[in-house]
Design an enzyme around this catalytic site. Structure first.
Site, PDB file in Angstrom:
ATOM      1  N   LYS A 192       0.849  -1.202   0.000  1.00 37.78           N
ATOM      2  CA  LYS A 192       0.000   0.000   0.000  1.00 37.78           C
ATOM      3  C   LYS A 192       0.879   1.245   0.000  1.00 37.78           C
ATOM      4  CE  LYS A 192      -1.897   2.800   2.934  1.00 37.78           C
ATOM      5  NZ  LYS A 192      -1.816   4.037   2.140  1.00 37.78           N
ATOM      6  N   GLU A 267       9.671   1.014  10.664  1.00 43.76           N
ATOM      7  CA  GLU A 267      10.730   2.029  10.506  1.00 43.76           C
ATOM      8  C   GLU A 267      10.030   3.367  10.684  1.00 43.76           C
ATOM      9  OE1 GLU A 267      12.544   4.908   9.297  1.00 43.76           O
ATOM     10  OE2 GLU A 267      12.635   4.063   7.267  1.00 43.76           O
ATOM     11  N   CYS A 301      13.390  10.491   7.091  1.00 46.07           N
ATOM     12  CA  CYS A 301      13.333  10.029   8.488  1.00 46.07           C
ATOM     13  C   CYS A 301      14.692  10.152   9.140  1.00 46.07           C
ATOM     14  CB  CYS A 301      12.780   8.616   8.568  1.00 46.07           C
ATOM     15  SG  CYS A 301      13.582   7.502   7.433  1.00 46.07           S
ATOM     16  N   GLU A 399       9.825  15.711  15.609  1.00 48.35           N
ATOM     17  CA  GLU A 399      10.193  15.546  14.202  1.00 48.35           C
ATOM     18  C   GLU A 399       9.398  16.553  13.372  1.00 48.35           C
ATOM     19  OE1 GLU A 399       9.105  11.852  12.181  1.00 48.35           O
ATOM     20  OE2 GLU A 399      11.124  11.861  11.314  1.00 48.35           O
TER      21      GLU A 399
HETATM   22  P1  ADP Z   1       3.161  10.723   7.564  1.00 46.43           P
HETATM   23  O1  ADP Z   1       2.770  11.261   8.917  1.00 46.43           O
HETATM   24  O2  ADP Z   1       4.585  10.902   7.248  1.00 46.43           O
HETATM   25  O3  ADP Z   1       2.202  11.079   6.455  1.00 46.43           O
HETATM   26  P2  ADP Z   1       1.943   8.253   8.180  1.00 46.43           P
HETATM   27  O4  ADP Z   1       2.530   7.398   9.238  1.00 46.43           O
HETATM   28  O5  ADP Z   1       0.681   8.986   8.471  1.00 46.43           O
HETATM   29  O6  ADP Z   1       3.089   9.177   7.683  1.00 46.43           O
HETATM   30  O7  ADP Z   1       1.658   7.402   6.873  1.00 46.43           O
HETATM   31  C1  ADP Z   1       2.519   6.406   6.381  1.00 46.43           C
HETATM   32  C2  ADP Z   1       1.688   5.328   5.705  1.00 46.43           C
HETATM   33  O8  ADP Z   1       0.813   4.765   6.681  1.00 46.43           O
HETATM   34  C3  ADP Z   1       0.787   5.822   4.584  1.00 46.43           C
HETATM   35  O9  ADP Z   1       0.764   4.826   3.565  1.00 46.43           O
HETATM   36  C4  ADP Z   1      -0.568   5.947   5.254  1.00 46.43           C
HETATM   37  O10 ADP Z   1      -1.663   5.823   4.380  1.00 46.43           O
HETATM   38  C5  ADP Z   1      -0.525   4.775   6.209  1.00 46.43           C
HETATM   39  N1  ADP Z   1      -1.421   4.877   7.378  1.00 46.43           N
HETATM   40  C6  ADP Z   1      -1.857   6.006   8.008  1.00 46.43           C
HETATM   41  N2  ADP Z   1      -2.659   5.683   9.048  1.00 46.43           N
HETATM   42  C7  ADP Z   1      -2.729   4.323   9.084  1.00 46.43           C
HETATM   43  C8  ADP Z   1      -3.372   3.375   9.944  1.00 46.43           C
HETATM   44  N3  ADP Z   1      -4.105   3.755  10.963  1.00 46.43           N
HETATM   45  N4  ADP Z   1      -3.180   2.067   9.691  1.00 46.43           N
HETATM   46  C9  ADP Z   1      -2.408   1.656   8.664  1.00 46.43           C
HETATM   47  N5  ADP Z   1      -1.784   2.494   7.823  1.00 46.43           N
HETATM   48  C10 ADP Z   1      -1.921   3.820   8.021  1.00 46.43           C
END
Ligand code: ADP
Length: 495
Positions: A192, A267, A301, A399
């Site tokens: 995904k 990560e 990161c 961050e």
């Molecule tokens: P950022 O804050 O850098 O945007 P995220 O951790 O929100 O990073 O997102 C990283 C990935 O995790 C994306 O592919 C996002 O769609 C996915 N994501 C966000 N929330 C969830 C969740 N609750 N469960 C699984 N995947 C998630």
């Protein structure tokens, strides 16, 4: 679509790809989301829609996990001669390399990053596939020392079906770091990509099919965290979840994995210290420290977001760093000479500009930058250097994920190590010194997954990567990827 002016810069293959209807890849078929829903992916340089992409939901997640399960169980990938797997991975690597310009433009449009850097990322991604292609037929077990009447050996077997959730900051490289090792060791996967940058993952799906990857081995679901990521992480049919993203979401993934008890690698975030001693070669330390924080608009990161400088060279370093920051040209990633593209999204722009306000409100001084770039709808901010930062300020602890550097000074090596470790994170770090004892002492003293000495930020498929503390669980790349993507089976024979 991108605006006319930008379209003229795009390769015909990119334009063709952008105009194709976007679909999910499930079981070797390109399909719409079961709900028929789509969402817009946005060009961060212009704030305009590029195209619509399917919004996968729980039903699509279920279909993709089932397709991966079927592919895994019937052995079309996991049970074949590993040299055949290697051949497919080498073919993917070759295609990524041949199409690196195309992939670079797709990532530049979708993510904003300068196209030269995006090209480097595509080449790195090819190298990751090639590195893991080499691993396919080199997975050994062990013979265990035991009592004379027993013969015990171990096998390394694929974990099974993986759910792999990646962020938007390095769309091609993160897909490669996840998919290449999973496939090399015989797993099947559901990938995904992030909702901000779904496009190059869909292009990868086409490349993988053309390279001869059997149906169902790699499934690709575009969508957001709530509709797609959450049901994927919580799916009971997974054997393994690999996630790169924020620490906050990492915690949710870990909770979700308690349903399937899937093996988890995470990560997560960082607030990496970059430590400069007075004997450092500033002609190297300054430009590379600038690279460490301004590369990818600071959306890395491992960004060297905390610069710890010995107080004897502090003023000199800040002066040179300020000049270096001003040399990082901000602009459209498709323009020649751009070093700092827009931030990836409006949300990210709001987040970073919020920190640009927090810094001075906490008493930090702005040596350079400090503002959003005016006169454009794109999400551009100026490379920023904050001085007079104290370790307990939010800009020293949290961050930011933008081109924002927090500079602090230290008195001696012990204080530098203490300050370096004074965060919840432990992803990366660097030390600049010509003194071997100092270098080794700091390398041992820092609690982080990577310590660079007299360099900042290189990455290599053979170098294991991951975090201490709140920066993650497990290691990717290198020999340690084997632990993430295989199970150890112990076989006993009575003699
Ligand atoms: P950022 O804050 O850098 O945007 P995220 O951790 O929100 O990073 O997102 C990283 C990935 O995790 C994306 O592919 C996002 O769609 C996915 N994501 C966000 N929330 C969830 C969740 N609750 N469960 C699984 N995947 C998630």
């Amino acid at each position: 679509m991108a605006t006319k002016q930008r379209e003229a810069k795009l390769l015909p293959e990119v334009l063709e790809f952008l105009t194709q209807p976007k679909r999910l890849l499930i079981g070797g078929e390109w399909v719409e989301a079961a709900s028929g829903q789509t969402f817009a992916t946005i060009d961060p340089a212009t704030d305009e829609e590029i195209c619509q992409v399917p919004l996968a939901g729980a039903e699509d997640v279920d279909r993709a996990v089932s397709a991966a399960r079927e592919a895994f169980e019937d052995g079309r990938w996991s049970q074949i001669d590993p040299r055949k797997r290697a051949k497919v991975l080498y073919a993917i690597a070759d295609a990524l390399e041949q199409k690196a310009q195309t992939i670079a433009q797709i990532d530049t449009i979708d993510n904003g990053k300068p196209v030269g850097f995006a090209f480097g990322e595509a080449i790195h991604s090819a190298q990751v596939y090639r590195y893991f292609a080499g691993w396919c037929d080199k997975v050994y077990g062990e013979t265990n020392p035991t009592a004379p009447q027993t013969f015990i050996y171990t096998l390394r077997e694929p974990v099974g079906v993986c759910g792999q959730i990646i962020p938007w900051n390095f769309p091609s490289a993160m897909a490669a770091w996840k998919v290449a090792p999973a496939l090399a060791f015989g797993n099947c996967t559901v990938l995904k990509p992030a909702e901000e940058t779904p496009l190059s993952a869909l292009f990868l799906g086409q490349i993988a099919q053309e390279a001869g990857l059997p149906d169902g081995v790699l499934n690709i679901l575009t969508g957001d965290g709530e509709n797609t990521g959450a049901p994927l992480a919580a799916h009971p049919g997974l054997d393994k979840i690999a996630f790169t993203g924020s620490t906050e979401v990492g915690r949710k993934i870990l909770q979700a994995s308690s349903i399937s008890l899937a093996r988890v690698t995470l990560e997560l975030g960082g607030k990496s210290p970059n430590i400069v001693f007075p004997d450092a070669d500033l002609s190297q330390a300054v430009p590379q420290s600038a690279f460490g924080i301004f590369f990818n608009s600071g959306q890395v990161c491992t960004a060297g977001s905390r610069l710890l400088v010995d107080k004897r060279v502090h003023d000199q370093f800040v002066e040179q760093m300020t000049a270096a920051a001003q040399g990082w040209k901000v602009g459209d990633g498709l323009e020649d000479g751009t070093m700092v593209g827009p931030l990836v999204s409006r949300q990210q722009l709001d987040r970073v500009t919020n920190y640009l306000a927090i810094g001075p409100s906490e008493g930090a001084q702005v040596a350079t930058g400090g503002k959003r770039v005016e006169g454009t709808k794109g999400y551009f901010v100026e490379p920023t250097v904050f001085t007079g930062v104290k370790p307990d300020m939010r800009i020293a602890q949290e961050e930011i994920f933008g081109p924002v550097l927090s500079v602090m000074s230290f008195e001696d090596t012990d204080e530098a190590i203490r300050m370096a470790n004074d965060t919840m994170y432990g992803l990366a770090s660097a030390v600049w010194t010509k003194d071997l004892q100092t270098a080794h002492k700091v390398a041992r003293g820092i609690r982080a997954g990577t310590v660079w000495v007299n360099t900042y930020g290189p990455s290599d498929p053979g170098a294991s990567f991951g975090g201490f503390k709140a920066s993650g669980i497990g290691r990717e790349l290198g020999v340690h990827a084997l632990d993430a993507y295989t199970e150890v089976k112990t076989v006993w024979m009575s003699l």
